[in-house]
Write an enzyme that holds these catalytic residues in place. Structure first.
Site, PDB file in Angstrom:
ATOM      1  N   CYS A 130      12.412  29.610  54.780  1.00  0.00           N
ATOM      2  CA  CYS A 130      11.084  29.333  54.247  1.00  0.00           C
ATOM      3  C   CYS A 130      10.262  28.706  55.377  1.00  0.00           C
ATOM      4  O   CYS A 130      10.558  27.608  55.844  1.00  0.00           O
ATOM      5  CB  CYS A 130      11.229  28.389  53.058  1.00  0.00           C
ATOM      6  SG  CYS A 130       9.683  28.003  52.271  1.00  0.00           S
TER       7      CYS A 130
ATOM      8  N   SER B  72       3.425  34.532  50.787  1.00  0.00           N
ATOM      9  CA  SER B  72       2.923  34.011  49.515  1.00  0.00           C
ATOM     10  C   SER B  72       1.522  33.441  49.707  1.00  0.00           C
ATOM     11  O   SER B  72       1.280  32.637  50.610  1.00  0.00           O
ATOM     12  CB  SER B  72       3.866  32.912  49.008  1.00  0.00           C
ATOM     13  OG  SER B  72       3.316  32.308  47.855  1.00  0.00           O
TER      14      SER B  72
ATOM     15  N   CYS C 168      -3.955  22.468  45.144  1.00  0.00           N
ATOM     16  CA  CYS C 168      -3.324  22.808  43.869  1.00  0.00           C
ATOM     17  C   CYS C 168      -2.735  21.511  43.321  1.00  0.00           C
ATOM     18  O   CYS C 168      -2.050  20.771  44.037  1.00  0.00           O
ATOM     19  CB  CYS C 168      -2.249  23.866  44.072  1.00  0.00           C
ATOM     20  SG  CYS C 168      -2.914  25.347  44.855  1.00  0.00           S
TER      21      CYS C 168
ATOM     22  N   CYS D 191      -2.177  21.425  53.957  1.00  0.00           N
ATOM     23  CA  CYS D 191      -2.858  22.572  53.349  1.00  0.00           C
ATOM     24  C   CYS D 191      -4.234  22.105  52.905  1.00  0.00           C
ATOM     25  O   CYS D 191      -4.373  21.006  52.381  1.00  0.00           O
ATOM     26  CB  CYS D 191      -2.066  23.085  52.149  1.00  0.00           C
ATOM     27  SG  CYS D 191      -2.774  24.581  51.409  1.00  0.00           S
TER      28      CYS D 191
ATOM     29  N   CYS E 245      10.403  24.116  46.350  1.00  0.00           N
ATOM     30  CA  CYS E 245       9.001  24.560  46.342  1.00  0.00           C
ATOM     31  C   CYS E 245       8.081  23.414  46.008  1.00  0.00           C
ATOM     32  O   CYS E 245       8.268  22.742  45.004  1.00  0.00           O
ATOM     33  CB  CYS E 245       8.748  25.600  45.256  1.00  0.00           C
ATOM     34  SG  CYS E 245       9.667  27.078  45.401  1.00  0.00           S
TER      35      CYS E 245
ATOM     36  N   CYS F  32       1.099  20.511  43.604  1.00  0.00           N
ATOM     37  CA  CYS F  32       1.799  20.719  44.884  1.00  0.00           C
ATOM     38  C   CYS F  32       1.678  19.506  45.794  1.00  0.00           C
ATOM     39  O   CYS F  32       0.576  19.025  46.055  1.00  0.00           O
ATOM     40  CB  CYS F  32       1.217  21.945  45.583  1.00  0.00           C
ATOM     41  SG  CYS F  32       1.873  22.214  47.232  1.00  0.00           S
TER      42      CYS F  32
ATOM     43  N   GLU G 272      -1.362  27.521  53.643  1.00  0.00           N
ATOM     44  CA  GLU G 272      -1.812  28.790  53.046  1.00  0.00           C
ATOM     45  C   GLU G 272      -1.848  29.819  54.187  1.00  0.00           C
ATOM     46  O   GLU G 272      -2.748  29.783  55.030  1.00  0.00           O
ATOM     47  CB  GLU G 272      -3.188  28.582  52.408  1.00  0.00           C
ATOM     48  CG  GLU G 272      -3.894  29.856  52.003  1.00  0.00           C
ATOM     49  CD  GLU G 272      -3.034  30.820  51.188  1.00  0.00           C
ATOM     50  OE1 GLU G 272      -2.546  30.447  50.119  1.00  0.00           O
ATOM     51  OE2 GLU G 272      -2.845  31.967  51.641  1.00  0.00           O
TER      52      GLU G 272
ATOM     53  N   GLU H 194       7.588  21.211  58.211  1.00  0.00           N
ATOM     54  CA  GLU H 194       8.966  21.407  57.752  1.00  0.00           C
ATOM     55  C   GLU H 194       9.325  22.873  57.620  1.00  0.00           C
ATOM     56  O   GLU H 194       8.476  23.726  57.400  1.00  0.00           O
ATOM     57  CB  GLU H 194       9.147  20.714  56.388  1.00  0.00           C
ATOM     58  CG  GLU H 194       9.065  19.210  56.526  1.00  0.00           C
ATOM     59  CD  GLU H 194       9.175  18.458  55.208  1.00  0.00           C
ATOM     60  OE1 GLU H 194       9.772  17.377  55.199  1.00  0.00           O
ATOM     61  OE2 GLU H 194       8.649  18.923  54.194  1.00  0.00           O
TER      62      GLU H 194
ATOM     63  N   SER I 258       0.591  33.372  43.988  1.00  0.00           N
ATOM     64  CA  SER I 258       0.788  32.189  43.145  1.00  0.00           C
ATOM     65  C   SER I 258      -0.200  32.236  42.002  1.00  0.00           C
ATOM     66  O   SER I 258      -1.308  31.736  42.110  1.00  0.00           O
ATOM     67  CB  SER I 258       0.567  30.930  43.984  1.00  0.00           C
ATOM     68  OG  SER I 258       1.548  30.862  44.995  1.00  0.00           O
ATOM     69  N   LEU I 259       0.205  32.837  40.914  1.00  0.00           N
ATOM     70  CA  LEU I 259      -0.707  33.048  39.787  1.00  0.00           C
ATOM     71  C   LEU I 259      -0.812  31.781  38.917  1.00  0.00           C
ATOM     72  O   LEU I 259      -1.874  31.228  38.734  1.00  0.00           O
ATOM     73  CB  LEU I 259      -0.222  34.241  38.964  1.00  0.00           C
ATOM     74  CG  LEU I 259      -1.257  34.847  38.029  1.00  0.00           C
ATOM     75  CD1 LEU I 259      -2.429  35.417  38.797  1.00  0.00           C
ATOM     76  CD2 LEU I 259      -0.623  35.911  37.151  1.00  0.00           C
TER      77      LEU I 259
HETATM   78  N1  SAH Z   1       0.299  28.248  49.971  1.00  0.00           N
HETATM   79  C1  SAH Z   1       1.045  29.364  49.539  1.00  0.00           C
HETATM   80  C2  SAH Z   1       2.492  29.321  49.960  1.00  0.00           C
HETATM   81  C3  SAH Z   1       3.242  27.995  49.901  1.00  0.00           C
HETATM   82  S1  SAH Z   1       3.685  27.320  48.359  1.00  0.00           S
HETATM   83  C4  SAH Z   1       0.950  29.524  48.042  1.00  0.00           C
HETATM   84  O1  SAH Z   1       0.446  28.624  47.393  1.00  0.00           O
HETATM   85  O2  SAH Z   1       1.338  30.574  47.553  1.00  0.00           O
HETATM   86  C5  SAH Z   1       5.089  28.272  47.768  1.00  0.00           C
HETATM   87  C6  SAH Z   1       5.158  28.319  46.230  1.00  0.00           C
HETATM   88  O3  SAH Z   1       5.565  27.065  45.668  1.00  0.00           O
HETATM   89  C7  SAH Z   1       3.812  28.648  45.589  1.00  0.00           C
HETATM   90  O4  SAH Z   1       3.951  29.595  44.573  1.00  0.00           O
HETATM   91  C8  SAH Z   1       3.415  27.305  45.032  1.00  0.00           C
HETATM   92  O5  SAH Z   1       2.471  27.432  44.018  1.00  0.00           O
HETATM   93  C9  SAH Z   1       4.739  26.763  44.555  1.00  0.00           C
HETATM   94  N2  SAH Z   1       4.712  25.321  44.282  1.00  0.00           N
HETATM   95  C10 SAH Z   1       3.921  24.388  44.813  1.00  0.00           C
HETATM   96  N3  SAH Z   1       4.217  23.159  44.316  1.00  0.00           N
HETATM   97  C11 SAH Z   1       5.233  23.327  43.457  1.00  0.00           C
HETATM   98  C12 SAH Z   1       6.010  22.433  42.652  1.00  0.00           C
HETATM   99  N4  SAH Z   1       5.800  21.127  42.670  1.00  0.00           N
HETATM  100  N5  SAH Z   1       7.013  22.945  41.904  1.00  0.00           N
HETATM  101  C13 SAH Z   1       7.261  24.269  41.925  1.00  0.00           C
HETATM  102  N6  SAH Z   1       6.572  25.154  42.665  1.00  0.00           N
HETATM  103  C14 SAH Z   1       5.572  24.701  43.429  1.00  0.00           C
HETATM  104 FE1  SF4 Z   2      -1.555  24.837  49.471  1.00  0.00          FE
HETATM  105 FE2  SF4 Z   2       0.128  26.597  48.319  1.00  0.00          FE
HETATM  106 FE3  SF4 Z   2       0.373  23.939  47.874  1.00  0.00          FE
HETATM  107 FE4  SF4 Z   2      -1.694  25.278  46.828  1.00  0.00          FE
HETATM  108  S1  SF4 Z   2       0.497  25.577  46.347  1.00  0.00           S
HETATM  109  S2  SF4 Z   2      -1.794  23.265  47.874  1.00  0.00           S
HETATM  110  S3  SF4 Z   2      -2.142  26.759  48.447  1.00  0.00           S
HETATM  111  S4  SF4 Z   2       0.654  24.992  49.837  1.00  0.00           S
END
Ligand code: SAH
Ligand code: SF4
Length: 413
Positions: A129, A237, A140, A136, A381, A143, A206, A116, A259-260
């Site tokens: 985006c 990111s 996390c 991935c 996100c 996500c 990622e 997407e 993504s902290l």
């Molecule tokens: N894999 C990379 C980039 C894609 S995710 C990363 O993790 O940084 C883009 C952003 O969306 C990241 O900061 C991720 O942590 C955040 N994200 C993922 N799932 C989410 C959710 N359900 N609600 C809000 N932010 C989310």
């Molecule tokens: Fe992958 Fe980023 Fe989602 Fe974590 S937040 S599972 S690194 S896409």
């Protein structure tokens, strides 16, 4: 780079299928590779180099999709090109429009993997985006993308192809001069009045686990005679792939977002499992050393707001302390958690988010709350997830075989 197991499972990277007609897709290839292909197809090296320069300009700067449109290339040469090469775009399976103007496209690779891309228009800019992988490998816990089973790295062509498709859809290819520009640089290409002004590598995947392809694609995006978008308008990111961060700064020099999401080992280990491999200190040290980071170009820390998990006053204060301890030129983006079916979290309350933001602000660090966009079409996100994992590997192989044989993939079902 790949460590088997829960934290870092091996991606299911498969070669993509060559086209049944033997033609080569030029999208994703740099000038030098195009010149090589032209030479291999019979042009003498000087001709090949000249033609590659012209074709490159038409492909990436003007966005043409047919060799016939390349008006400064001699007429007999155009069918020669058409016989051997194609100008590809990702296949659009579905295009959706949110009530807030956000647009989401479901795209498909030639071998049948869905991914997407999302476009988010704002008053003064428009952000695309872009996805770097199908699915991935990291898990996390908050996500949706992380729950997809199938993973394949996207090719440079599939990555730059997203930006090109967005330009197609928005009608934003530069018009005007139809000859090859002498020395056109990015200064000539301003964002004034344009819809697509910024790119974030924040779609599926990622990006630092597919670094070479992401780098090659972004080089085409940043090339003054290519898509000509400044590196200052591109943000990558990462969830914290520490060993790749320096190369990202050195080889592409784009803005970095990290993504902290947590300020201590226990919580970050749980919600961003990669933390068990590359811990907080290591990550923040890599941020402090990120090439090009300065007060003018700060690192963005993304922080998803999860109710009773990472959203206390103490968390906010600890976040400020860490940023100061590592002397980081930083800003914080607070992301309200976007729900998805089966997610085990709730979003923090608006009052909680506001208080968290205030504490970070009082610590001298900018901490705006990101307005969720496109939630109604699951474009926000962390909501991206395609139906790809519902298909079995055998089904995908059948579809792939059908594509290779020149049949409609669906017909094989
Ligand atoms: N894999 C990379 C980039 C894609 S995710 C990363 O993790 O940084 C883009 C952003 O969306 C990241 O900061 C991720 O942590 C955040 N994200 C993922 N799932 C989410 C959710 N359900 N609600 C809000 N932010 C989310
Ligand atoms: Fe992958 Fe980023 Fe989602 Fe974590 S937040 S599972 S690194 S896409």
């Amino acid at each position: 780079m790949q460590i088997p197991g829960h934290i870092d499972p091996v991606p299911v990277a498969r070669d993509f299928t060559p086209r049944a007609d033997g033609r080569v897709d030029l999208i994703g290839l740099p000038r030098a590779r195009i010149a090589e292909l032209f030479a291999e197809a019979g042009l003498d090296p000087r001709q090949a180099k000249l033609r590659a320069k012209q074709v490159f300009h038409w492909l990436y700067h003007r966005g043409v999709t047919e060799f016939e449109a390349m008006t400064d290339i001699a007429k007999p040469m155009r069918p020669w090109l058409t016989e051997r090469f194609v100008i590809g775009r990702p296949e659009v399976v579905e295009a959706q429009h949110s009530t807030d103007g956000t647009r989401k496209w479901l795209l498909r690779t030639p071998d049948g993997h869905d991914f997407e891309m999302v476009f988010i228009p704002d008053a003064d800019r428009g952000t695309l985006c872009v996805s770097s992988q199908v699915g991935c490998t990291l898990n996390c816990t908050f996500c949706h993308t992380g729950t997809m089973k199938l993973v394949r790295n996207l090719t440079p062509g599939e990555i730059v192809g997203q930006v090109m498709l967005a330009r197609d859809a928005l009608g934003e290819w530069p018009r005007g001069r139809m000859d090859v520009a002498e020395e056109e640089d990015e200064a000539e290409y301003t964002s004034d009045g344009r819809l697509l002004t910024n790119i974030v590598m924040m779609g599926m995947g990622e990006p630092l686990y597919n670094f070479d392809n992401v780098r090659d694609a972004l080089r085409l995006v940043m090339d003054g005679d290519g898509l000509a978008l400044s590196k200052r308008r591109i943000t990558l990111s990462t969830s914290g792939v520490v060993p790749m961060m320096a190369r990202c700064g050195e080889e592409i020099g784009v803005n970095l977002a990290v993504s902290l999401h947590a300020t201590n080992k226990q919580v970050r280990d749980e919600i961003v499992p990669l933390n068990r491999k590359y811990g907080l200190e290591q990550l923040l040290e890599a941020c402090a050393a990120y090439p090009g980071a300065s007060n003018a170009r700060r690192i963005t820390f993304e922080y998803v707001m999860l109710k009773d998990k990472n959203d206390s006053d103490d968390d906010a204060r600890e976040l400020v302390r860490l940023i100061n301890q590592f002397k980081l030129p930083a800003k914080v983006n607070l992301i309200p958690f976007n729900p998805w079916p089966g997610a085990g979290y709730e979003c923090s309350s608006p009052e909680r988010i506001r208080r968290f933001s205030e504490i970070v602000f009082e610590g001298g660090i900018s901490a705006p709350v990101r307005t969720p966009r496109g939630r109604d079409i699951d474009a926000a996100c962390g909501q991206l997830k395609t139906a790809a994992e519902k298909k079995s590997r055998a089904q995908l192989d059948r579809e792939q075989a059908a594509v290779a044989a020149g049949h409609d993939a669906q017909a094989a079902e």
